[in-house]
Design a protein around this motif. Structure first.
Motif, PDB file in Angstrom:
ATOM      1  N   ARG A 186      29.845   2.714 -22.848  1.00 19.20           N
ATOM      2  CA  ARG A 186      28.508   3.187 -23.786  1.00 19.20           C
ATOM      3  C   ARG A 186      28.060   4.693 -23.732  1.00 19.20           C
ATOM      4  NH1 ARG A 186      25.735  -2.442 -26.464  1.00 19.20           N
ATOM      5  NH2 ARG A 186      24.419  -0.801 -26.965  1.00 19.20           N
ATOM      6  N   ARG A 187      26.886   4.172 -21.965  1.00 21.31           N
ATOM      7  CA  ARG A 187      26.531   5.469 -21.364  1.00 21.31           C
ATOM      8  C   ARG A 187      27.191   6.322 -21.140  1.00 21.31           C
ATOM      9  NH1 ARG A 187      22.945   3.789 -15.378  1.00 21.31           N
ATOM     10  NH2 ARG A 187      21.654   6.027 -16.060  1.00 21.31           N
ATOM     11  N   LEU A 188      27.619   6.325 -20.871  1.00 25.13           N
ATOM     12  CA  LEU A 188      28.865   8.414 -20.781  1.00 25.13           C
ATOM     13  C   LEU A 188      29.054   8.487 -21.728  1.00 25.13           C
ATOM     14  CD1 LEU A 188      30.709   6.060 -17.258  1.00 25.13           C
ATOM     15  CD2 LEU A 188      28.788   7.893 -17.119  1.00 25.13           C
ATOM     16  N   SER A 189      29.863   7.744 -23.077  1.00 23.86           N
ATOM     17  CA  SER A 189      29.987   8.121 -24.320  1.00 23.86           C
ATOM     18  C   SER A 189      28.804   8.666 -25.258  1.00 23.86           C
ATOM     19  CB  SER A 189      30.794   7.714 -24.635  1.00 23.86           C
ATOM     20  OG  SER A 189      30.686   5.864 -25.283  1.00 23.86           O
ATOM     21  N   GLY A 190      27.550   7.950 -24.904  1.00 19.24           N
ATOM     22  CA  GLY A 190      26.738   7.840 -25.593  1.00 19.24           C
ATOM     23  C   GLY A 190      26.415   7.395 -27.029  1.00 19.24           C
ATOM     24  N   ASP A 191      27.641   6.427 -27.299  1.00 21.46           N
ATOM     25  CA  ASP A 191      28.015   5.381 -28.206  1.00 21.46           C
ATOM     26  C   ASP A 191      26.545   4.000 -28.220  1.00 21.46           C
ATOM     27  OD1 ASP A 191      28.887   3.091 -29.543  1.00 21.46           O
ATOM     28  OD2 ASP A 191      31.481   4.253 -30.307  1.00 21.46           O
ATOM     29  N   ALA A 192      26.353   4.449 -29.847  1.00 25.39           N
ATOM     30  CA  ALA A 192      25.386   3.206 -29.692  1.00 25.39           C
ATOM     31  C   ALA A 192      25.561   1.797 -30.244  1.00 25.39           C
ATOM     32  CB  ALA A 192      24.648   3.677 -31.084  1.00 25.39           C
ATOM     33  N   GLY A 193      27.199   1.209 -30.472  1.00 22.26           N
ATOM     34  CA  GLY A 193      27.458   0.313 -30.129  1.00 22.26           C
ATOM     35  C   GLY A 193      27.025  -0.108 -31.203  1.00 22.26           C
ATOM     36  N   ASP A 194      27.209   0.169 -32.013  1.00 18.50           N
ATOM     37  CA  ASP A 194      27.233  -0.637 -33.586  1.00 18.50           C
ATOM     38  C   ASP A 194      28.773  -0.856 -33.637  1.00 18.50           C
ATOM     39  OD1 ASP A 194      25.057   1.011 -34.137  1.00 18.50           O
ATOM     40  OD2 ASP A 194      25.644   2.736 -34.957  1.00 18.50           O
ATOM     41  N   GLY A 195      28.695  -2.125 -33.986  1.00 18.46           N
ATOM     42  CA  GLY A 195      30.418  -2.920 -35.018  1.00 18.46           C
ATOM     43  C   GLY A 195      30.169  -3.462 -33.755  1.00 18.46           C
ATOM     44  N   SER A 196      32.134  -4.156 -33.524  1.00 21.38           N
ATOM     45  CA  SER A 196      31.909  -5.113 -32.416  1.00 21.38           C
ATOM     46  C   SER A 196      31.923  -4.561 -31.051  1.00 21.38           C
ATOM     47  CB  SER A 196      33.415  -5.901 -32.204  1.00 21.38           C
ATOM     48  OG  SER A 196      34.877  -5.245 -33.020  1.00 21.38           O
ATOM     49  N   GLY A 197      31.978  -5.604 -30.416  1.00 23.41           N
ATOM     50  CA  GLY A 197      32.928  -4.893 -28.787  1.00 23.41           C
ATOM     51  C   GLY A 197      33.917  -4.691 -28.426  1.00 23.41           C
ATOM     52  N   LEU A 198      34.559  -5.133 -29.507  1.00 26.60           N
ATOM     53  CA  LEU A 198      36.059  -4.277 -29.742  1.00 26.60           C
ATOM     54  C   LEU A 198      36.472  -2.500 -30.064  1.00 26.60           C
ATOM     55  CD1 LEU A 198      39.368  -4.117 -28.943  1.00 26.60           C
ATOM     56  CD2 LEU A 198      39.705  -5.477 -31.110  1.00 26.60           C
ATOM     57  N   ALA A 199      35.156  -2.223 -30.776  1.00 20.03           N
ATOM     58  CA  ALA A 199      35.702  -1.108 -31.856  1.00 20.03           C
ATOM     59  C   ALA A 199      34.276  -0.475 -31.006  1.00 20.03           C
ATOM     60  CB  ALA A 199      35.299  -1.535 -32.824  1.00 20.03           C
ATOM     61  N   THR A 200      33.358  -0.693 -30.237  1.00 18.63           N
ATOM     62  CA  THR A 200      32.518   0.135 -29.846  1.00 18.63           C
ATOM     63  C   THR A 200      33.641   1.086 -28.493  1.00 18.63           C
ATOM     64  OG1 THR A 200      30.822  -1.380 -29.874  1.00 18.63           O
ATOM     65  CG2 THR A 200      31.026   0.460 -27.430  1.00 18.63           C
ATOM     66  N   ALA A 201      33.766  -0.478 -27.830  1.00 22.43           N
ATOM     67  CA  ALA A 201      35.498   0.051 -26.539  1.00 22.43           C
ATOM     68  C   ALA A 201      36.068   0.733 -27.061  1.00 22.43           C
ATOM     69  CB  ALA A 201      35.587  -1.468 -25.659  1.00 22.43           C
ATOM     70  N   GLN A 202      36.973   1.194 -27.764  1.00 23.21           N
ATOM     71  CA  GLN A 202      37.553   1.991 -28.691  1.00 23.21           C
ATOM     72  C   GLN A 202      37.194   2.762 -28.951  1.00 23.21           C
ATOM     73  OE1 GLN A 202      39.959  -0.127 -32.019  1.00 23.21           O
ATOM     74  NE2 GLN A 202      40.844   2.046 -32.357  1.00 23.21           N
ATOM     75  N   ARG A 203      35.917   2.802 -29.375  1.00 27.94           N
ATOM     76  CA  ARG A 203      35.756   4.241 -29.845  1.00 27.94           C
ATOM     77  C   ARG A 203      35.020   5.666 -28.402  1.00 27.94           C
ATOM     78  NH1 ARG A 203      32.502   1.422 -33.861  1.00 27.94           N
ATOM     79  NH2 ARG A 203      30.599   1.642 -32.265  1.00 27.94           N
ATOM     80  N   ALA A 204      34.180   4.024 -28.096  1.00 27.63           N
ATOM     81  CA  ALA A 204      34.344   4.863 -26.437  1.00 27.63           C
ATOM     82  C   ALA A 204      35.186   5.335 -25.225  1.00 27.63           C
ATOM     83  CB  ALA A 204      32.870   4.046 -25.720  1.00 27.63           C
ATOM     84  N   GLY A 205      35.669   4.862 -25.489  1.00 30.84           N
ATOM     85  CA  GLY A 205      36.686   4.712 -24.516  1.00 30.84           C
ATOM     86  C   GLY A 205      38.198   6.295 -25.267  1.00 30.84           C
ATOM     87  N   HIS A 206      38.724   6.057 -26.153  1.00 34.06           N
ATOM     88  CA  HIS A 206      39.079   7.706 -26.845  1.00 34.06           C
ATOM     89  C   HIS A 206      37.829   8.902 -26.726  1.00 34.06           C
ATOM     90  CE1 HIS A 206      42.561   6.093 -28.713  1.00 34.06           C
ATOM     91  NE2 HIS A 206      41.946   5.263 -29.445  1.00 34.06           N
ATOM     92  N   ALA A 207      36.789   9.040 -26.811  1.00 28.86           N
ATOM     93  CA  ALA A 207      35.788   9.548 -26.563  1.00 28.86           C
ATOM     94  C   ALA A 207      36.146  10.858 -25.861  1.00 28.86           C
ATOM     95  CB  ALA A 207      34.918   9.267 -27.341  1.00 28.86           C
TER      96      ALA A 207
END
Length: 449
Positions: A186-207
């Motif tokens: 989350r910190r490295l990607s700048g993802d705000a963490g909206d939604g579930s933890g799984l969704a956040t991990a998926q977005r951040a991982g792909h980014a």
């Protein structure tokens, strides 16, 4: 195969003691020291965990010419690790934890702010060129940022696993696998963490995979497992074999080491992540040397069955046992096992070995080997232990296991094990068997089709 670990090493010191009073001069607990333990931390811990697997390990790190650096060299060399040390200005970093009753009261850090290490020894560059696999274990103190080391890692033909740090540099391009945890991702990607933890991990991982030009990024999520992001839009979610409430300090290192070793041995990235999740789970559970075995595999074997039976009897409980081949596990087996488990406080399954099954049912059986059959049984919530036997009947096992109740499912008038079970006052029980469910019938039906 030689694994080369690259990264910052620090000295972990644990001071264990007892607190029985508060200091008279300040509102602080007084720790009476009882013992002190020391181990390498950071990249040094990753190298230590790898060495415990019995593989050749080299560590490229930075050490200062001080007492902590000397102690780290001693600990690492004693573990069979070849150390290639860059000169480190200032002090070797230390983390000192004061503990009482298993709880950390205070952590004291030494070594000062990070300072860039000196020149890379030529021997360190040579060992990177000859590596079977490379693990960069970045703890944000400068080793992973060194230009010469980054160039050597990028040029290597070996699979590279990079365990990043928010204060460290980005991984070099074309890493086989990058392993941030959820907070780091989350910190490295700048993802705000909206939604579930799984969704956040998926977005951040792909980014992060696209940004870092990595073949794959796996976001580790503790007890929630890991999320593997590769080329496609749908991630692979790998659950933990069993949840554990143990100390998670070092679990990320155990994960990264297991992944690097698996990749070096030719595993697919998905297979390597599965092995890494299992290894990290074992580490948290307190057995860092299980090398990725699933948690239920610890319930297989005569020693475990005997220990469980003794423990249940000590509590005044009832030990239940059943037996069979359990080839092609089906709902009839499950019904029998659940009914048997309901009769006592534990259920131990006596499983015919492959040779025993062949002797009973012919050379074309079993269809499933004893290791897989044992793992399937041990994974059921109604089974507490599995013991494998080679004899035609389970009687030799029953003679030392001495269950209180022996259970079989089916249409029997009597059970051949009755006589031996009655010797110690046990009883035999028959439970209903689901009509039409049998391995033999399933095999015959499959052949007709």
């Amino acid at each position: 195969m030689r694994l080369v670990v690259v990264g910052d090493t620090l000295l972990d010191r644990e001071v264990h003691g007892t607190v029985t009073r508060i200091a008279p001069d300040a509102p602080a607990p007084v720790l009476d020291e009882e013992r002190v333990s020391e181990r390498p931390g950071g990249a040094g811990l990753a190298a230590l965990l790898a060495a415990r697997r019995g593989i050749e390990v080299a560590l490229v790190t930075a050490l200062a010419p001080d007492a902590a650096g000397a102690r780290l060299s001693e600990l690492l060399t004693a573990a069979g690790i070849r150390v290639y040390a860059l000169p480190l200005p200032g002090g070797t970093p230390e983390k000192i934890r004061l503990r009482a009753a298993g709880q950390v009261l205070l952590r004291l850090d030494r070594g000062g702010p990070p300072r860039p290490p000196g020149d890379v020894p030529a021997a360190a560059l040579d060992v990177l060129r000859d590596a079977g696999a490379i693990l960069v274990s970045d703890y944000g103190r400068g080793v992973a940022r060194h230009p010469a080391l980054r160039a050597a890692v990028e040029e290597s033909k070996a699979p590279v696993v990079w365990d990043p740090h928010p204060n460290g540099p980005p991984p070099v391009p074309n890493c086989r696998l990058v392993t941030p945890n959820e907070a780091e991702a989350r910190r490295l990607s700048g993802d705000a963490g909206d939604g579930s933890g799984l969704a956040t991990a998926q977005r951040a991982g792909h980014a992060l995979r696209q940004r870092w030009q990595a073949a794959a990024v796996v976001v580790t999520r503790g007890a929630a497992g890991a999320v593997l992001c590769q080329g496609g839009p749908t991630p692979l979610v790998v659950p933990v074999p069993a949840a554990s409430s143990g100390d998670t300090c070092g679990a990320g290192d155990a994960f990264a080491v297991a992944a690097a070793v698996a990749l070096a041995e030719g595993a697919l990235v998905s297979e390597a992540v599965g092995a890494a999740v299992a290894a990290a789970s074992d580490y948290v559970a307190g057995d860092p040397e299980m090398s990725g075995k699933a948690a239920h595999e610890g319930r297989i074997g005569a020693a475990e069955a005997g220990r469980l039976a003794a423990e249940v009897r000590t509590r005044g409980g009832t030990v239940v046992a059943t037996g069979g081949c359990f080839d092609l596990l089906h709902t009839g087996h499950l019904a029998t096992l659940r009914a048997a488990r309901a009769l006592g406080d534990c259920l131990i399954v006596c499983l015919n070995s492959d040779s025993s099954v062949r002797g009973l049912k012919g050379d074309n059986r079993p269809l499933t080997g004893q290791e897989d059959r044992g793992c399937l049984l041990a994974a059921l919530d109604c089974v507490d232990a599995v013991v494998v036997f080679d004899e035609p009947t389970p009687e030799p096992v029953l003679a030392w296991l001495r269950p209180d109740v022996w259970v079989k499912g089916g249409d029997y008038d009597t059970l051949p094990e009755t006589e031996i079970v009655q010797r110690w006052g046990g009883q035999t029980v028959i439970v209903p068997y689901l009509d039409g469910r049998s391995t033999t019938r399933t095999i015959a039906e499959a052949r007709r089709r």
